[in-house]
Design an enzyme around this catalytic site. Structure first.
Site, PDB file in Angstrom:
ATOM      1  N   GLN A 175      45.316  39.271  41.350  1.00 38.04           N
ATOM      2  CA  GLN A 175      44.404  39.535  40.233  1.00 38.04           C
ATOM      3  C   GLN A 175      45.051  40.432  39.178  1.00 38.04           C
ATOM      4  O   GLN A 175      44.751  40.327  37.989  1.00 38.04           O
ATOM      5  CB  GLN A 175      43.106  40.184  40.726  1.00 38.04           C
ATOM      6  CG  GLN A 175      42.191  39.269  41.509  1.00 38.04           C
ATOM      7  CD  GLN A 175      42.461  39.319  42.993  1.00 38.04           C
ATOM      8  OE1 GLN A 175      43.581  39.587  43.431  1.00 38.04           O
ATOM      9  NE2 GLN A 175      41.449  39.057  43.806  1.00 38.04           N
ATOM     10  N   ASP A 201      33.873  48.014  44.416  1.00 37.52           N
ATOM     11  CA  ASP A 201      32.967  46.933  44.848  1.00 37.52           C
ATOM     12  C   ASP A 201      31.714  47.465  45.526  1.00 37.52           C
ATOM     13  O   ASP A 201      30.667  46.822  45.529  1.00 37.52           O
ATOM     14  CB  ASP A 201      33.701  45.962  45.767  1.00 37.52           C
ATOM     15  CG  ASP A 201      34.662  45.120  44.948  1.00 37.52           C
ATOM     16  OD1 ASP A 201      35.771  45.603  44.660  1.00 37.52           O
ATOM     17  OD2 ASP A 201      34.283  44.015  44.533  1.00 37.52           O
ATOM     18  N   ASN A 209      37.179  48.994  47.455  1.00 38.04           N
ATOM     19  CA  ASN A 209      37.767  48.268  46.323  1.00 38.04           C
ATOM     20  C   ASN A 209      38.872  47.370  46.895  1.00 38.04           C
ATOM     21  O   ASN A 209      39.136  47.374  48.104  1.00 38.04           O
ATOM     22  CB  ASN A 209      38.305  49.240  45.274  1.00 38.04           C
ATOM     23  CG  ASN A 209      38.677  48.535  43.970  1.00 38.04           C
ATOM     24  OD1 ASN A 209      37.868  47.781  43.420  1.00 38.04           O
ATOM     25  ND2 ASN A 209      39.883  48.744  43.474  1.00 38.04           N
ATOM     26  N   LYS A 210      39.508  46.619  46.040  1.00 43.59           N
ATOM     27  CA  LYS A 210      40.527  45.651  46.454  1.00 43.59           C
ATOM     28  C   LYS A 210      41.528  46.243  47.441  1.00 43.59           C
ATOM     29  O   LYS A 210      41.966  47.385  47.281  1.00 43.59           O
ATOM     30  CB  LYS A 210      41.253  45.150  45.195  1.00 43.59           C
ATOM     31  CG  LYS A 210      42.356  44.156  45.402  1.00 43.59           C
ATOM     32  CD  LYS A 210      41.955  42.940  46.217  1.00 43.59           C
ATOM     33  CE  LYS A 210      40.758  42.209  45.653  1.00 43.59           C
ATOM     34  NZ  LYS A 210      40.143  41.273  46.631  1.00 43.59           N
ATOM     35  N   ARG A 256      34.767  36.481  39.733  1.00 41.22           N
ATOM     36  CA  ARG A 256      35.023  37.541  40.703  1.00 41.22           C
ATOM     37  C   ARG A 256      34.910  38.874  39.981  1.00 41.22           C
ATOM     38  O   ARG A 256      34.761  38.922  38.769  1.00 41.22           O
ATOM     39  CB  ARG A 256      36.394  37.362  41.380  1.00 41.22           C
ATOM     40  CG  ARG A 256      37.438  36.821  40.481  1.00 41.22           C
ATOM     41  CD  ARG A 256      38.636  37.630  40.095  1.00 41.22           C
ATOM     42  NE  ARG A 256      38.622  39.018  40.325  1.00 41.22           N
ATOM     43  CZ  ARG A 256      38.528  39.927  39.356  1.00 41.22           C
ATOM     44  NH1 ARG A 256      38.403  39.570  38.088  1.00 41.22           N
ATOM     45  NH2 ARG A 256      38.552  41.203  39.622  1.00 41.22           N
ATOM     46  N   GLY A 257      35.031  39.966  40.762  1.00 39.98           N
ATOM     47  CA  GLY A 257      34.803  41.286  40.191  1.00 39.98           C
ATOM     48  C   GLY A 257      33.334  41.621  40.405  1.00 39.98           C
ATOM     49  O   GLY A 257      32.457  40.797  40.091  1.00 39.98           O
ATOM     50  N   ALA A 258      33.084  42.817  40.958  1.00 38.60           N
ATOM     51  CA  ALA A 258      31.727  43.126  41.424  1.00 38.60           C
ATOM     52  C   ALA A 258      30.628  42.933  40.362  1.00 38.60           C
ATOM     53  O   ALA A 258      29.651  42.206  40.613  1.00 38.60           O
ATOM     54  CB  ALA A 258      31.707  44.545  41.992  1.00 38.60           C
ATOM     55  N   ARG A 291      29.754  36.158  49.274  1.00 38.56           N
ATOM     56  CA  ARG A 291      30.763  37.198  49.527  1.00 38.56           C
ATOM     57  C   ARG A 291      30.032  38.447  50.013  1.00 38.56           C
ATOM     58  O   ARG A 291      28.963  38.777  49.492  1.00 38.56           O
ATOM     59  CB  ARG A 291      31.580  37.519  48.264  1.00 38.56           C
ATOM     60  CG  ARG A 291      32.488  36.362  47.841  1.00 38.56           C
ATOM     61  CD  ARG A 291      33.461  36.775  46.746  1.00 38.56           C
ATOM     62  NE  ARG A 291      34.573  37.549  47.273  1.00 38.56           N
ATOM     63  CZ  ARG A 291      35.477  38.146  46.495  1.00 38.56           C
ATOM     64  NH1 ARG A 291      35.385  38.074  45.187  1.00 38.56           N
ATOM     65  NH2 ARG A 291      36.478  38.825  47.033  1.00 38.56           N
TER      66      ARG A 291
HETATM   67  O1  MRU Z   1      38.258  39.933  45.198  1.00 33.90           O
HETATM   68  P1  MRU Z   1      37.902  40.354  43.805  1.00 33.90           P
HETATM   69  O2  MRU Z   1      38.864  39.876  42.785  1.00 33.90           O
HETATM   70  O3  MRU Z   1      36.466  40.035  43.472  1.00 33.90           O
HETATM   71  O4  MRU Z   1      38.016  41.934  43.865  1.00 33.90           O
HETATM   72  C1  MRU Z   1      37.669  42.653  42.720  1.00 33.90           C
HETATM   73  C2  MRU Z   1      37.954  44.099  42.810  1.00 33.90           C
HETATM   74  O5  MRU Z   1      38.306  44.626  43.844  1.00 33.90           O
HETATM   75  C3  MRU Z   1      37.720  44.888  41.564  1.00 33.90           C
HETATM   76  O6  MRU Z   1      38.596  45.968  41.516  1.00 33.90           O
HETATM   77  C4  MRU Z   1      36.282  45.418  41.600  1.00 33.90           C
HETATM   78  O7  MRU Z   1      35.370  44.384  41.774  1.00 33.90           O
HETATM   79  C5  MRU Z   1      35.971  46.187  40.404  1.00 33.90           C
HETATM   80  S1  MRU Z   1      35.370  45.157  39.117  1.00 33.90           S
HETATM   81  C6  MRU Z   1      35.046  45.997  37.721  1.00 33.90           C
END
Ligand code: MRU
Length: 355
Positions: A204, A245, A255-256, A50-52, A93
């Site tokens: 997370q 994201d 973002n999250k 996970r994470g963009a 996703r």
């Molecule tokens: O649902 P996730 O864990 O994939 O969400 C991730 C985030 O929101 C991060 O803050 C974002 O991807 C930045 S990653 C460097």
């Protein structure tokens, strides 16, 4: 700095993708192997990876897995198979644009290779695609370093910063985005404290960010999401650092979930709010944040807290995985190309290099 691999390709063209299974952290540090696009799709959907930026890099290798399924096909048929699998992976996703960016880049590579080498064999296409995926991986590592160097200046010696979710090494191939600035500040010998929002519902922040920061020997304090405002009111936070994201052309940033509320709190308390992201996270086709698709996830993630039921099973649940922070709440966007202060479309296009 990073003493683990978020993801890595093992072997040559017939190899596989190995991922640190982020669903199991911090209790267990375990790897999983993805040998088919289907396995990678599941890994992305269930947040094993996970994470963009990390999703984007993984998807690039997913195309190499798709190419392995084309052994007995002619080049044109192989290309069509790869495009189908890219389309399939793109459905894992919807919000992080890095996924679509990486798939598009890999498809374009496959198309241009086939157009330029019509008599080539599938094994040559596989080689070309693995080289491109490795390039995307290496670029991601490089951009993390640059974001770290560009962002470190916003962490004053003796300060305390707040972060949300995980924008660290686990979210990228390298050292992270927002956390790359933290690691760089530490390298420079600065003393500072990082408060980490636990980041409900999937934690997370609690599970991943605290784990990463502790390993790096950084002074880290975990808080519940609802505590951020009180900390700010008490003057305990000097800056907020988050990842992204997807960033629209005007600077609105997905973002999250919970990031928007933090930005409003930061504004109310006159605290700078920084977003750190690579150029692959910008989606300049979108005029503003209202056009960013927001992933809706399963009610069970909210009803159960780490597999313990904390609400009636049949309760109505609203569970968006992301929210959008308006550009006007963002003090600066830190990219590998430079810093975009008080982001506007004009400034973004100048730094991100598209007109
Ligand atoms: O649902 P996730 O864990 O994939 O969400 C991730 C985030 O929101 C991060 O803050 C974002 O991807 C930045 S990653 C460097």
């Amino acid at each position: 700095m990073k003493n683990f691999k978020t993801l890595q390709w093992i072997g040559d063209c017939d190899g596989f993708l190995e991922l640190t299974d982020q669903r199991k952290l911090p209790a267990q540090f375990a790897a999983i192997q993805c040998k088919t696009p289907q396995q990678l799709y599941e890994a992305i959907k269930t947040l094993a990876i996970r994470g963009a930026p990390a999703i984007g890099v993984a998807a690039a290798f997913g195309i190499c897995l798709a190419a392995q399924e084309t052994e007995k096909l002619k080049l044109a048929e192989a290309l069509s198979h790869i495009e189908k699998k890219a389309d399939f992976l793109s459905k894992s996703r919807p919000t992080a644009v890095n996924l679509f960016w990486a798939l598009e880049r890999m498809k374009n590579k496959a198309r241009s290779f086939s157009a330029q080498n019509p008599d080539a064999e599938v094994k040559d296409l596989k080689r070309c695609l693995l080289d491109e995926a490795q390039k995307i991986y290496n670029e991601d590592v490089e951009m993390c370093c640059k974001i770290g160097v560009n962002g470190e200046r916003f962490i004053p010696d003796g300060s305390a910063i707040l972060t949300h979710c995980n924008a660290g090494a686990l979210a990228t191939a390298g050292d992270g985005t927002a956390l790359a600035a933290v690691f760089e500040a530490q390298r420079k010998g600065k003393k500072f404290r990082v408060y980490v929002d636990e980041t409900r519902p999937l934690l997370q922040g609690a599970r991943l960010t605290t784990w990463e920061l502790r390993q790096a020997g950084i002074d880290v304090t975990l808080i519940c999401d609802s505590m951020a405002g009180a900390l700010m009111k008490d003057g305990k936070i000097n800056a907020v650092f988050v990842g992204a994201d997807r960033i629209a052309a005007n600077g609105d940033t997905a973002n999250k979930i919970g990031t928007y509320s933090l930005s409003v709190l930061a504004k109310a308390h006159n605290i700078p709010f920084y977003v750190a992201a690579p150029s692959s996270t910008f989606d300049l086709k979108l005029k503003n944040g209202s056009q960013i698709p927001i992933e809706q996830r399963q009610p069970q993630e909210v009803i159960n807290y780490m597999n313990v039921q904390t609400a009636p099973q049949d309760i109505n649940v609203y569970n968006p995985a992301f929210d959008v922070t308006p550009a006007e709440n963002i003090s600066a966007i830190i990219t590998e190309n430079g810093i975009i202060q008080q982001p506007t479309e004009e400034k973004i296009r100048k730094i991100i290099g598209q007109v």
